[in-house]
Motif scaffolding. Structure first.
Motif, PDB file in Angstrom:
ATOM      1  N   ASP A  60       0.838  -1.195   0.000  1.00 26.95           N
ATOM      2  CA  ASP A  60       0.000   0.000   0.000  1.00 26.95           C
ATOM      3  C   ASP A  60       0.877   1.251   0.000  1.00 26.95           C
ATOM      4  N   LEU A  61       0.252   2.372  -0.253  1.00 24.66           N
ATOM      5  CA  LEU A  61       0.968   3.632  -0.354  1.00 24.66           C
ATOM      6  C   LEU A  61       1.638   4.011   0.959  1.00 24.66           C
ATOM      7  N   GLU A  62       1.011   3.692   2.072  1.00 22.19           N
ATOM      8  CA  GLU A  62       1.590   4.030   3.372  1.00 22.19           C
ATOM      9  C   GLU A  62       2.931   3.329   3.578  1.00 22.19           C
ATOM     10  N   ASN A 104      -7.039  -4.377  -1.026  1.00 26.41           N
ATOM     11  CA  ASN A 104      -8.254  -4.264  -0.208  1.00 26.41           C
ATOM     12  C   ASN A 104      -9.271  -3.300  -0.804  1.00 26.41           C
ATOM     13  N   ASN A 105      -8.808  -2.305  -1.563  1.00 29.79           N
ATOM     14  CA  ASN A 105      -9.710  -1.322  -2.173  1.00 29.79           C
ATOM     15  C   ASN A 105      -9.961  -1.577  -3.658  1.00 29.79           C
ATOM     16  N   CYS A 128       2.171  -8.710  -1.336  1.00 24.13           N
ATOM     17  CA  CYS A 128       1.267  -8.467  -2.457  1.00 24.13           C
ATOM     18  C   CYS A 128       0.580  -9.765  -2.870  1.00 24.13           C
ATOM     19  N   THR A 129      -0.359  -9.650  -3.781  1.00 25.16           N
ATOM     20  CA  THR A 129      -1.095 -10.826  -4.236  1.00 25.16           C
ATOM     21  C   THR A 129      -0.419 -11.449  -5.454  1.00 25.16           C
ATOM     22  N   GLU A 130      -0.671 -12.714  -5.620  1.00 21.58           N
ATOM     23  CA  GLU A 130      -0.173 -13.427  -6.797  1.00 21.58           C
ATOM     24  C   GLU A 130      -0.788 -12.852  -8.069  1.00 21.58           C
TER      25      GLU A 130
END
Length: 168
Positions: A60-62, A104-105, A128-130
């Motif tokens: 994520d950006l954070e 998530n978004n 991260c996701t596959e």
């Protein structure tokens, strides 16, 4: 910008530079220089391939803002880093985009679907996701530049028992 590498980092850089591979995973424990290697590799690619375009992805950006961006700033690259959105422009027109996967978004990762880049760096790919990796394989090499680098995806990973260990 003077960059020096450990023996292990040098082996990884040799593999990246060989253009024999379309995916390179650099793993290891915290503090092993994974982020430094990945970001340095992109800066070197920016220098070698003017007007190329690269994308750094983290969960994520954070996390990008608090970890990857400060590490990138330490490299003292000869270009301009913009903070909204995070984007680095090298002196020769090459660009590095810093993007959060943000699964998530955006479960379909629609933001990646039209992305045209020379290649990717997945920071902590285990976060991260596959699906993001699969999309990246289809998006790497889509950016036109002359000379044009071979498409490559570089990833860093802490030891973990995730899809990364099973797949790679």
């Amino acid at each position: 910008m003077k960059i020096s590498f450990t023996d292990t980092q040098s082996m990884a850089m040799d593999a990246i530079a060989s253009e024999k591979f379309n995916f390179i995973l650099f793993g290891g424990a915290m503090g092993g220089g994974k982020t430094f290697l990945g970001l340095s590799a992109l800066l070197i690619m920016c220098e070698i391939f003017p007007n190329s375009r690269w994308c750094v992805i983290r969960e994520d950006l954070e996390k990008l803002r608090t970890t990857t961006i400060p590490s990138f700033s330490k490299l003292k690259a000869h270009g301009k880093l913009k903070s909204s959105p995070y984007e680095y422009t090298h002196h020769n027109g090459s660009v590095i985009l810093f993007k959060g996967e943000n699964y998530n978004n955006d479960k379909n990762l629609d933001w990646m679907r039209g992305l045209e880049v020379s290649g990717f760096l997945f920071e902590e790919i285990n976060e991260c996701t596959e699906d993001a990796l699969d999309i990246a394989f289809g998006r790497a090499g889509r950016w036109e530049s002359d000379p044009r680098p071979n498409p490559i995806i570089i990833a860093t990973c802490n030891p973990s028992d995730t899809w990364v260990k099973k797949r790679i």
